[in-house]
Design an enzyme around this catalytic site. Structure first.
Site, PDB file in Angstrom:
ATOM      1  N   ASP A   1     -32.568 -23.452 -40.192  1.00 44.64           N
ATOM      2  CA  ASP A   1     -31.435 -22.545 -41.047  1.00 44.64           C
ATOM      3  C   ASP A   1     -31.231 -21.234 -40.362  1.00 44.64           C
ATOM      4  O   ASP A   1     -32.123 -20.622 -39.719  1.00 44.64           O
ATOM      5  CB  ASP A   1     -32.113 -22.142 -42.450  1.00 44.64           C
ATOM      6  CG  ASP A   1     -31.265 -21.252 -43.228  1.00 44.64           C
ATOM      7  OD1 ASP A   1     -30.077 -22.002 -43.565  1.00 44.64           O
ATOM      8  OD2 ASP A   1     -31.466 -20.292 -43.609  1.00 44.64           O
TER       9      ASP A   1
ATOM     10  N   HIS B   1     -28.868 -19.150 -35.362  1.00 49.67           N
ATOM     11  CA  HIS B   1     -28.493 -17.908 -34.611  1.00 49.67           C
ATOM     12  C   HIS B   1     -28.881 -16.383 -34.941  1.00 49.67           C
ATOM     13  O   HIS B   1     -28.771 -15.673 -34.089  1.00 49.67           O
ATOM     14  CB  HIS B   1     -26.751 -17.855 -34.752  1.00 49.67           C
ATOM     15  CG  HIS B   1     -26.286 -17.951 -36.251  1.00 49.67           C
ATOM     16  ND1 HIS B   1     -26.382 -19.327 -36.888  1.00 49.67           N
ATOM     17  CD2 HIS B   1     -26.180 -17.229 -37.168  1.00 49.67           C
ATOM     18  CE1 HIS B   1     -25.930 -19.116 -38.166  1.00 49.67           C
ATOM     19  NE2 HIS B   1     -26.123 -17.877 -38.381  1.00 49.67           N
TER      20      HIS B   1
ATOM     21  N   ASP C   1     -23.005 -26.716 -47.810  1.00 54.46           N
ATOM     22  CA  ASP C   1     -22.475 -25.395 -47.979  1.00 54.46           C
ATOM     23  C   ASP C   1     -20.811 -25.676 -47.671  1.00 54.46           C
ATOM     24  O   ASP C   1     -20.034 -24.683 -47.976  1.00 54.46           O
ATOM     25  CB  ASP C   1     -22.577 -24.402 -46.479  1.00 54.46           C
ATOM     26  CG  ASP C   1     -24.126 -23.879 -46.265  1.00 54.46           C
ATOM     27  OD1 ASP C   1     -24.565 -23.657 -47.628  1.00 54.46           O
ATOM     28  OD2 ASP C   1     -24.608 -24.035 -45.293  1.00 54.46           O
TER      29      ASP C   1
END
Length: 1551
Positions: free
Chosen positions: A558, A561, A683
């Site tokens: 999750d 980045h 999402d």
């Protein structure tokens, strides 16, 4: 277990070449390898033996062994043992999946210098990565990543465990999914979001009452009962804001103690919350209805928050404190002057400085604590530097005469500090403006914008802005910590942020500038740079990670980045200890594909999550499907199938050994970042929100057709009306697929039945390797055809998308599938009741999440017909948006295509086995002129429409084009289109060999002709769109069989040499063959060596004496072609006349004797033959029939009875040449006049050669002829240069002197050994005087340096024959001695290294090396040697033969040798450089450096031969290696002289 290789299987190797700087020479630079096998496959590192990284070099890899597990920081060392001629091979077995690293250490190669230079410090290359895919299995059957169909669920909506879960799992498994993605299953925090984890080591007790036991049972049943693997999210970068362990370990987060640079951000956040609380008291609106309301609030923030906080104090220097400190330091003499002083010549200038000058001085030399924000007034000016400035301005305090007091100095310094602060105030203003802008935009979005959540009234529970900090409660636990540590930064994300920068770190001001879109329920975790920075956190999260790896085969990282790379590496290492074959997917939004690669390579990510719902149109969806769809149909095979059954040159784990037969060497293919392509994620907004609910079906089908892992989410198949709110939603999942057995059919309740079919198809295609795809977009339609590259079986999809505003009734035109048969699997349309009433009903459902009412209906009336071996598909009138049709396809002519691949790539080695090198010249090469010559003008090279003619008629011509097409998979190339249009190319290639094989002398070509014909016949039947692929397979197989056969016929040094050396050696095959118009003899046809192609390929222009004997040592002797060498020596010996061999041979019919240097290259080659060839000395006794009478200058035709009536031995021919030169020659060329040479003036035909017996040097030529290799005659009447040579080089040319000396020393030695019966020559025609060879050589040696050397210092001129007035450069060797124009003696040219190579003893080693170093700088270009010193006034480096201007120097190319860079002298230059550099080297390391210096200078040539379609090295280039259009693109001597270099290298020892 890995994918098994049987005992009969061949050893598999993946080739990983490294460049000279140690980087991987792999397309795209991304190294992605398949799962480990049993037995293991190998990665073969291939490194040039004299590469720069081999200098005290080592390769370091952390690839684990079977005996030792993976440790990221434990690297194995492989010493790089230099070898000039070979490529080093290091084989490393791959026994585990993961991300592995390698690098090299070495001592950099210093710049070449004749004087000692310090050895550079040891260096290390960047670290490079090798990603090995995990080996997943489901019920012990391999499950490739691209066959995954993943289903996402949010555990808290699954209901009671195990009852409700069991129903859902059964429905998921029956729909053809093979992996479930679980959002985090751990205890949740206050927000109830799965991603806000309260306790990372405890599973959610509401789902799993028995905790870990339930989870263990769950994953076991998933696989055994439902065919499902488990994948879970791992959340590493934040924890729930109420995680209890934070109270014990606030150091695990970012607070003012651990991150003091956040103090100002915390102060601002606290003030904003206070302001929000006080809105009513301040008379400001608490409900924002419009922008005007918000602007009132923003005005209040400026006054009550920004204005009152004085945040600028975090930026600026404290003026009062700074001035006081500087003045005091000045007064007490504590002064520190900067190293560079004040940058002025006179200190008095400082007193004239402006305030800005003074401030700039302090900022540049005295600014302290400027690394980050921190406490107020953190920035300071060093008092001692400030005192230095005061001293420069006012002198010292004790100097009473200036009258300046400490107080005055303080006041003056205050003004300076005010100036210092100006840029800091501007910095603050910029940040403050950005802060206000971010607050405005955020509040506007969450409270006013229609597309925002419109949160409503501002309250303490729901303040104006989200808090950036979690304030831990004050209790007995937190009392142990300082108050500054109790406010922890919340996590969040930033638009377009640099993923490698910590947005809460010291280099970021994102929290102060309010740039973070914050998650108030998540505290950002602070790992620091290593476990020592936060021991508890690293240990705690490692336990969490290992717990996840214990039960799940895959991770979804999750917010990857936002996870520090070094942290993710560590935690994945921990996970892979538990589960070596861990699949790792990532949610990664870096905004840059380059940045994506960094994460993928370092973490070994299996795939990145990509979302189909991001597409806003049919065209964009088509682009996404194309990106993840796989390679185009008919793509080229990268691996060289047919070449994998021969012996390799390496052995496992060793360098340059011999490996067992049966090795499969694969190339590492260009690999994109792999994708997990989701039709929808948890999402994403669902189709009912973002498109049209009917698009659920076509979107899912299109995703399933992709050659990547795919995924979906609970609610998508069920057609939920909107994205499920994973934080606030409380209802449970409902799915029709969970209520009853899922069957492939139409019906109500979503698309589960058809999803089962498309998931099954996806998994089958992934497992079996259907990796070729064709995608077509036509309006609202997308068609996808995915096929297996070998069997050619496929699945074809027609999808009618449903985007808003589309015309749902458009019809796709009939679709044709050339050469393909098709069978309908089924066709369906989806209808959905998306009315407001339906949505209200679904939204009003209590307790359950339901989908919109929907119906899947069969579509009838699709017509599939066949015509001319092609399928035609016609849709019915009704095929509305939301419809799909699926077809099974196959190609009847390729039903055994798997066998076809095997057939067309087998048997070639046997077919080419009996060919010799001359046969292979025809098979591989033949330029246009040669092909016309051998076919009596009937045939030439093949011309490809819209591309042009090939350079060769043979296989090399095709391969030169195909090799780049294959690497780039360029199916749009004109050649590919030409093959699809017809089979003319096949007819040409097979017909060419068929015809020649029927001719006498070419019977051995029958087998290759038969092989090609049979392979082409086999592929003629396949559909035309596949022909480029199979054509390439046939050509590559044949080409490599021919190439390998040629190499096998050469000397061991070539067979075992590096690729570059083998490519050079193949130029000997390229340039040597039978021609009808050219031979070495007038009446006998033998293969002869061309000077170059295509300019010097046929008839009189093919065979040149000078070119042959400059090339012969390399192309024939250096490759083991001893018979060809002998034939050329005897043939040219037979035409000896005037003591010379002809330059233009003309087959012995019309030889021309105008070349003064050719005879000496000829004699040098005889010498080389005797030394290189076993029993080569016997050539001296060979009888040679003479074209002309010995010692007789009479000219007669080749058919005159006198021709070939006499014979001489080679020994006698040598003696005749020496004798004729000793007594001198003066003759006019036979047949002189325009018929012989239309450019030459009458005086140019006069040949005069004599020996100056004072020096022993041979002089010759005149200013109107050009008897050496620099033989360009002026041709321009316009410029007045006709008949005037560009470079006459009369006198004693230095290379001729060296060659003469070499010959004399050789024959003298032979005479001494009784191998040569002559010991001397007469020096006059009357025979009264004679001189021994030894004495003649002695004269040359005694005078050489005096005659040719130009001393470095003028004071030494007295010792040499030098005219200082004419000298241009010093420390060089003259090009000529006693030429007709004195300045030409002193020109620096690339001829002296020739003399150095053949007669090194003539040169003083120190002077020679200096001259070579100078030539290296002045003459050596990227590939060639400049033919004239660039500092010379005659330097003209651009050769354009067609130029007909008034320029005397360049018109008609007169400057051919006046600056353009010729390649063949490079070989002699590098040989000389190596030879003389080694003379000074006393250690192995020094000798290695010599070889590496030479290797570095070969880089341009290596690149040139790789890129040349002619597969050779050009004749010359213009300045700095620029392309020269008039150069012959492949020249014999350009390659031959570099083979000489490698031959020399093989003879040298570095020990």
């Amino acid at each position: 277990m890995g994918r098994a290789l049987t005992e009969e299987s061949r050893r598999e190797v993946y080739l990983l070449p490294l460049t000279d700087n140690g980087s991987p020479d792999v397309p795209g630079g991304y190294i992605y390898l398949p799962p480990p096998t049993d037995p293991p496959y190998f990665v073969r590192f291939a490194i040039g033996g004299a590469s720069s990284i081999c200098r005290e070099g080592s390769l370091w890899v952390n690839i684990p062994t079977t005996a030792n597990g993976f440790k990221r920081d434990k690297f194995r060392e492989f010493k790089l043992e230099p070898d000039f001629n070979r490529t080093l091979h290091i084989d490393v077995p791959i026994v585990a999946a993961g991300a592995f690293a390698f690098y090299t250490t070495y001592t950099p190669l210093p710049e070449f210098s004749t004087s000692p230079v310090p050895s550079p410090k040891p260096a290390k290359t960047p670290t490079y990565y090798i990603d090995v895919s995990p080996n997943l299995t489901l019920t012990k059957v391999p499950l490739p990543l691209d066959s995954l169909s993943i289903f996402s669920v949010i555990s808290k909506f699954m209901g009671k465990y195990p009852s409700d879960w069991e129903s859902h799992l059964r429905g998921i498994g029956q729909r053809g999914y093979n992996m479930i993605h679980f959002t985090p299953l751990m205890q949740r925090g206050d927000s109830n979001s799965p991603y806000s984890i309260y306790d990372q080591l405890s599973f959610d007790s509401t789902c799993f009452p028995r905790g870990e036991k339930d989870v263990a049972e769950l994953v076991s049943k998933m696989e055994t009962d439902h065919g499902l693997l488990g994948l879970t999210d791992v959340v590493w970068n934040h924890t729930a804001n109420n995680s209890k362990w934070l109270q014990e370990h606030p150091e695990a987060g970012y607070n003012v103690d651990t991150a003091p640079w956040l103090e100002s951000a915390l102060e601002l956040d606290t003030a904003l919350l206070k302001f929000s609380h006080n809105l009513s008291r301040l008379g400001l609106p608490t409900t924002l209805n419009n922008v005007q309301d918000l602007l009132k609030v923003m005005d209040g923030i400026k006054v009550h928050v920004v204005g009152s906080l004085r945040l600028w104090e975090y930026y600026v220097v404290d003026v009062e404190r700074g001035a006081e400190a500087a003045a005091k330091a000045w007064a007490t003499g504590k002064v520190s002057f900067p190293d560079g002083g004040f940058g002025v010549s006179d200190l008095g200038e400082v007193k004239q400085w402006s305030l800005k000058n003074k401030a700039d001085f302090l900022l540049g030399n005295g600014l302290l604590r400027n690394d980050r924000l921190g406490e107020r007034f953190r920035r300071r000016i060093d008092p001692a530097v400030g005192a230095a400035l005061l001293t420069a301005l006012f002198g010292r305090l004790e100097d009473a005469d200036h009258g300046v007091t400490e107080g005055y100095a303080r006041n003056e310094f205050t003004k300076i500090l005010d100036e210092v602060n100006l840029p800091f105030y501007r910095e603050y203003d910029t940040d403050s403006a950005e802060t206000l802008e971010q607050i405005f935009n955020r509040v506007k979005y969450i409270r006013i914008d229609d597309h925002g959540p419109k949160l409503g009234p501002i309250t303490d529970k729901d303040p104006l802005v989200e808090s950036y900090f979690t304030r831990l409660p004050e209790n007995s636990t937190t009392a142990k910590h300082g108050k500054k540590s109790l406010a922890l930064v919340n996590n969040g994300w930033i638009w377009n942020a640099d993923a490698l920068i910590d947005n809460a770190g010291p280099s970021s001001r994102a929290y102060l500038r309010r740039e973070v879109i914050v998650w108030g329920d998540c505290v950002k975790l602070r790992y620091g740079s290593s476990p020592q920075d936060s021991p508890f956190l690293w240990d705690f999260m490692a336990k969490y990670t290992k717990l996840m790896a214990k039960y799940f085969v895959g991770f979804r990282i999750d917010n990857c980045h936002s996870t520090p790379l070094h942290v993710a590496e560590y935690l994945l290492d921990e996970a892979r200890k538990v589960r070596p074959n861990l699949a790792v997917f990532a949610e990664l939004f870096t905004g840059s594909e380059e940045m994506d690669y960094i994460f993928v390579k370092r973490l070994g990510l299996s795939a990145l999550i990509r979302e189909a719902m991001q597409a806003w149109s049919t065209g964009e969806l088509s682009r996404l499907v194309h990106r993840h769809g796989g390679r185009p149909i008919g793509s080229f095979e990268i691996d060289d199938i047919g070449r994998n059954d021969h012996k390799s040159s390496v052995q496992p784990g060793k360098l340059n050994g011999a490996s067992p037969r049966g090795e499969v060497v694969r190339r590492i293919k260009r690999s994109p970042v792999h994708a997990l392509f989701m039709d929808c994620t948890h999402d994403n907004e669902v189709p009912a929100q973002k498109r049209d609910a009917r698009d659920t079906l076509p979107n899912a089908a299109l995703v399933a057709m992709c050659a990547s892992a795919i995924g979906s989410v609970m609610g998508y198949d069920e057609i939920y009306p909107k994205l499920v709110d994973l934080v606030h939603e409380t209802r449970l999942y409902h799915s029709a697929s969970s209520q009853a057995e899922v069957q492939i059919r139409s019906g109500d309740g979503g698309i589960g039945g058809i999803k089962k079919l498309i998931n099954q198809l996806h998994t089958t295609m992934g497992r079996e390797g259907f990796d070729e795809t064709h995608i077509h977009h036509d309006g609202e339609y997308i068609t996808v055809h995915r096929v297996h590259p070998k069997t050619r079986k496929g699945i074809f999809l027609i999808a009618h998308t449903a985007f808003p505003g589309s015309d749902g009734n458009s019809i796709l035109a009939p679709t044709s599938l050339p050469g393909t048969e098709a069978k309908l699997l089924g066709s369906w349309k989806l209808t959905v009741d998306a009315s407001q009433e339906a949505k209200v009903s679904v939204f009003g459902e209590k307790g359950l999440l339901r989908g919109l009412p929907s119906q899947l209906t069969d579509i009838n009336g699709i017509k599939v017909s066949s015509k001319d071996n092609s399928a035609f598909i016609e849709l019915p009138g009704e095929f509305p948006s939301g419809s799909i049709a699926l077809f099974e396809t196959w190609i009847p002519s390729a039903e055994h295509a798997d066998g076809l691949d095997q057939f067309v790539t087998s048997g070639a080695r046997e077919a080419f086995e009996k060919l010799d090198l001359v046969d292979l010249n025809f098979v591989l090469y033949r330029c246009e002129a040669e092909e016309r010559d051998s076919s009596d003008g009937k045939d030439g090279v093949y011309a490809i429409p819209n591309f042009g003619p090939l350079v060769y008629a043979g296989l090399q011509g095709w391969w030169s084009v195909l090799k780049d097409i294959i690497v780039n998979n360029d199916l749009g190339h004109p050649l590919c289109q030409h093959l699809r249009d017809g089979q003319w190319a096949l007819d040409y290639i097979s017909g060419r060999l068929d015809r020649i094989s029927k001719q006498e002398g070419y019977r051995r070509l029958e087998q290759p002709a038969l092989w090609l014909r049979s392979r082409f016949d086999a592929i003629r039947k396949i559909p035309s769109f596949l022909l480029p692929r199979y054509f390439a397979l046939v050509i590559r197989t044949a080409y490599h069989a021919a190439w390998d056969k040629a190499i096998s016929l050469m000397a061991p040094n070539i067979r075992e040499g590096q690729d570059f050396l083998q490519s050079l050696a193949m130029v000997s095959v390229q340039q040597t063959g039978y021609l009808k118009s050219a031979s070495l003899y007038p009446t006998k046809s033998v293969p002869c060596l061309a000077a170059g192609l295509p300019h010097f390929s046929t008839d009189w222009a093919r065979c040149w004496g000078r070119d042959v004997f400059i090339s012969l040592r390399g192309l024939f002797l250096g490759t083991g072609r001893y018979d060809d060498a002998k034939e050329h020596i005897l043939a040219f010996g037979s035409v000896l006349k005037h003591g010379m061999i002809p330059n233009l041979l003309s087959g012995g019919k019309l030889p021309r004797y105008n070349s003064r240097d050719s005879i000496w290259f000829f004699l040098q080659n005889i010498q080389d033959y005797t030394k290189i060839v076993p029993n080569g000395i016997s050539i001296l006794k060979e009888q040679v029939p003479r074209r002309f009478l010995p010692y007789d200058d009479t000219w007669f035709e080749f058919d005159d009875p006198r021709a070939y009536s006499k014979s001489s031995t080679v020994e006698e021919i040598i003696q005749e040449a020496l004798q004729r030169h000793a007594t001198g020659m003066s003759f006019r060329e036979a047949n002189a006049g325009p018929g012989l040479d239309m450019q030459m003036r009458p005086e140019g035909f006069q040949i005069d050669i004599s020996v100056d017996w004072n020096t022993g040097l041979i002089h010759g030529g005149n200013q109107l002829n050009c008897g050496t290799w620099m033989d360009k005659m002026g041709e321009s009447e316009k410029a007045g240069s006709k008949g005037i040579p560009g470079t006459p080089r009369d006198g004693a040319a230095i290379e001729i002197t060296g060659l003469v000396y070499s010959t004399l020393v050789w024959v003298a030695e032979l005479n001494k050994r009784g191998k040569y019966r002559f010991d001397s020559v007469k020096i006059s025609d009357d025979g009264r005087g004679k001189i021994t060879f030894k004495d003649w050589a002695g004269k040359i040696k005694h005078n050489f340096e005096r005659c040719y050397y130009v001393p470095l210092h003028a004071k030494d001129d007295k010792n040499y024959d030098v005219n200082p007035k004419v000298v241009n450069r010093r420390g060089i060797y003259k090009d000529l001695y006693k030429t007709g124009k004195e300045y030409e003696d002193y020109q620096l040219r690339a001829n002296f290294p020739i003399a150095m190579c053949v007669a090194p003893e003539l040169f003083d080693p120190e002077k020679a090396l200096y001259a070579l170093a100078l030539a290296d700088k002045a003459l050596h270009g990227p590939t060639g040697m400049a033919t004239l010193d660039p500092s010379d006034l005659n330097y003209r480096p651009y050769y354009i033969n067609s130029e007909d201007s008034n320029d005397f120097a360049t018109s008609k190319g007169r400057n051919y040798h006046q600056g353009p860079e010729w390649l063949w002298p490079t070989g002699f230059f590098l040989r000389a450089l190596l030879k003389f550099d080694l003379k000074r080297r006393t250690t192995k390391e020094g000798r290695v450096e010599s070889l590496q210096q030479v290797t570095r200078r070969l880089a341009g040539c290596k690149q040139a031969i790789l890129e040349s379609p002619w597969a050779g090295l050009t004749e010359l280039t213009n300045k700095n290696g620029e392309f020269c259009a008039d150069s012959s693109p492949t020249q014999a001597w350009s390659a031959g002289c570099l083979i000489d270099l490698f031959y020399d290298g093989s003879e040298l020892s570095i020990e």
